[in-house]
Design an enzyme around this catalytic site. Structure first.
Site, PDB file in Angstrom:
ATOM      1  N   ASP A  17      33.115  94.799  60.958  1.00 55.52           N
ATOM      2  CA  ASP A  17      34.106  95.984  61.817  1.00 55.52           C
ATOM      3  C   ASP A  17      35.330  94.979  62.361  1.00 55.52           C
ATOM      4  O   ASP A  17      36.293  95.938  62.418  1.00 55.52           O
ATOM      5  CB  ASP A  17      33.432  96.539  62.833  1.00 55.52           C
ATOM      6  CG  ASP A  17      32.537  97.721  62.328  1.00 55.52           C
ATOM      7  OD1 ASP A  17      32.444  97.848  61.140  1.00 55.52           O
ATOM      8  OD2 ASP A  17      31.446  97.858  62.860  1.00 55.52           O
TER       9      ASP A  17
ATOM     10  N   PHE B 271      36.966  92.949  60.622  1.00 53.47           N
ATOM     11  CA  PHE B 271      37.828  92.576  59.506  1.00 53.47           C
ATOM     12  C   PHE B 271      37.304  91.182  59.136  1.00 53.47           C
ATOM     13  O   PHE B 271      37.209  90.191  59.856  1.00 53.47           O
ATOM     14  CB  PHE B 271      39.133  92.582  59.592  1.00 53.47           C
ATOM     15  CG  PHE B 271      39.767  93.975  59.602  1.00 53.47           C
ATOM     16  CD1 PHE B 271      40.076  94.683  58.691  1.00 53.47           C
ATOM     17  CD2 PHE B 271      39.702  94.629  60.957  1.00 53.47           C
ATOM     18  CE1 PHE B 271      40.972  95.943  58.774  1.00 53.47           C
ATOM     19  CE2 PHE B 271      40.290  95.774  61.286  1.00 53.47           C
ATOM     20  CZ  PHE B 271      40.697  96.700  60.023  1.00 53.47           C
TER      21      PHE B 271
ATOM     22  N   CYS C 282      48.498 103.915  47.586  1.00 52.45           N
ATOM     23  CA  CYS C 282      47.118 102.729  47.044  1.00 52.45           C
ATOM     24  C   CYS C 282      46.277 102.661  47.814  1.00 52.45           C
ATOM     25  O   CYS C 282      45.114 102.081  47.448  1.00 52.45           O
ATOM     26  CB  CYS C 282      47.943 101.395  46.997  1.00 52.45           C
ATOM     27  SG  CYS C 282      49.010 100.580  48.108  1.00 52.45           S
TER      28      CYS C 282
ATOM     29  N   ASP D 196      34.589  94.369  50.178  1.00 50.14           N
ATOM     30  CA  ASP D 196      33.922  94.059  51.475  1.00 50.14           C
ATOM     31  C   ASP D 196      32.930  95.110  51.652  1.00 50.14           C
ATOM     32  O   ASP D 196      33.006  96.453  51.568  1.00 50.14           O
ATOM     33  CB  ASP D 196      35.037  94.290  52.705  1.00 50.14           C
ATOM     34  CG  ASP D 196      36.091  93.313  52.772  1.00 50.14           C
ATOM     35  OD1 ASP D 196      35.758  92.065  52.173  1.00 50.14           O
ATOM     36  OD2 ASP D 196      37.028  93.791  52.908  1.00 50.14           O
TER      37      ASP D 196
ATOM     38  N   ASP E  35      30.540  92.672  55.093  1.00 45.97           N
ATOM     39  CA  ASP E  35      31.565  93.198  55.825  1.00 45.97           C
ATOM     40  C   ASP E  35      31.816  92.944  57.227  1.00 45.97           C
ATOM     41  O   ASP E  35      30.675  92.550  57.812  1.00 45.97           O
ATOM     42  CB  ASP E  35      31.634  94.841  55.702  1.00 45.97           C
ATOM     43  CG  ASP E  35      32.665  95.628  55.649  1.00 45.97           C
ATOM     44  OD1 ASP E  35      33.552  95.008  56.176  1.00 45.97           O
ATOM     45  OD2 ASP E  35      32.862  96.758  55.698  1.00 45.97           O
TER      46      ASP E  35
ATOM     47  N   ARG F 105      48.164  95.391  59.637  1.00 42.87           N
ATOM     48  CA  ARG F 105      47.939  95.142  60.986  1.00 42.87           C
ATOM     49  C   ARG F 105      48.294  93.737  61.454  1.00 42.87           C
ATOM     50  O   ARG F 105      47.982  93.550  62.736  1.00 42.87           O
ATOM     51  CB  ARG F 105      46.328  95.570  61.278  1.00 42.87           C
ATOM     52  CG  ARG F 105      45.828  97.019  61.042  1.00 42.87           C
ATOM     53  CD  ARG F 105      44.302  97.116  61.023  1.00 42.87           C
ATOM     54  NE  ARG F 105      43.834  98.245  60.203  1.00 42.87           N
ATOM     55  CZ  ARG F 105      42.905  99.036  60.862  1.00 42.87           C
ATOM     56  NH1 ARG F 105      42.928  99.092  62.313  1.00 42.87           N
ATOM     57  NH2 ARG F 105      42.639 100.090  60.449  1.00 42.87           N
TER      58      ARG F 105
ATOM     59  N   ASP G  32      34.206  97.568  44.615  1.00 47.56           N
ATOM     60  CA  ASP G  32      35.048  97.372  46.017  1.00 47.56           C
ATOM     61  C   ASP G  32      34.758  95.887  46.242  1.00 47.56           C
ATOM     62  O   ASP G  32      33.852  95.414  45.648  1.00 47.56           O
ATOM     63  CB  ASP G  32      34.261  98.368  46.937  1.00 47.56           C
ATOM     64  CG  ASP G  32      34.536  98.174  48.339  1.00 47.56           C
ATOM     65  OD1 ASP G  32      35.668  97.998  48.733  1.00 47.56           O
ATOM     66  OD2 ASP G  32      33.568  97.974  48.968  1.00 47.56           O
TER      67      ASP G  32
END
Length: 189
Positions: free
Chosen positions: A17, A19, A99, A9, A15, A57, A7
């Site tokens: 919240d 983004f 995906c 982030d 990471d 988004r 993975d």
């Protein structure tokens, strides 16, 4: 082929919240790039499977994502490491794609690209949904206690995590585990 699926982030980089939306916001976790380089030097190919719903988004564009990955590649190269391929889902959660993790689409693409079955391939992430698609295809699950995984520090994993999930403090801890285990024996002909 010795392959590891990571993975991004919360596993390789910090990471957020809100983004990670730009190269300026993309910062590696301590020891993560060195861990990837150590795996590479031991003959492991490393690929990334990452949800990037910020694209769907409209929070950032593909150019920004490519710039983040260019920064990652450059920093990783300075440690003598590399990422062989990056597979990402650009869709928002409500788009119903095949995906977006935990759906298996990215992992199916990885198997197709490299022409291998994923049975036994280690998959490393900081959340259950990072592990589920790999486990559905026979991957070996590894949770790191960075990013979202930090909530499990000092706790047993809750029900729902795949049986046999190994827990590591971070990507460096996973790499140490991976490189210290005996090499798998080739199957008898």
């Amino acid at each position: 082929m010795k392959l590891v699926i990571l993975d991004r982030d919360g596993t390789i980089n910090v990471d957020s919240d809100a983004f990670v939306k730009s190269p300026q916001e993309w910062e590696p976790l301590p020891g993560a790039l060195e861990a990837i380089a150590r795996m590479n030097h031991a003959g492991w190919h490393v690929v990334i499977a990452s949800n990037q719903s910020g694209l769907g988004r409209g929070l950032f564009d593909v150019g920004s994502l490519n710039a983040m990955h260019a920064k990652m590649h450059k920093l990783l190269s300075a440690h003598g490491g590399r990422i062989d391929a990056i597979f990402y889902c650009p869709h928002a959660a409500d788009e119903g794609c095949h995906c977006r993790k935990p759906a298996p689409g990215l992992f199916e693409q990885i198997g197709e690209r490299f022409g291998i079955e994923l049975k036994g391939v280690p998959v490393v992430g900081d959340s259950l949904r990072d592990l589920q698609p790999g486990v559905a295809l026979g991957c070996e699950p590894h949770l790191v206690l960075t990013g979202k995984g930090a909530e499990f520090q000092g706790k047993a994993l809750p029900p729902g995590f795949p049986t046999g999930t190994r827990v590591h403090p971070d990507l460096a801890g996973f790499a140490q585990w991976l490189l210290s285990r005996p090499a798998p024996r080739p199957a008898a002909a």
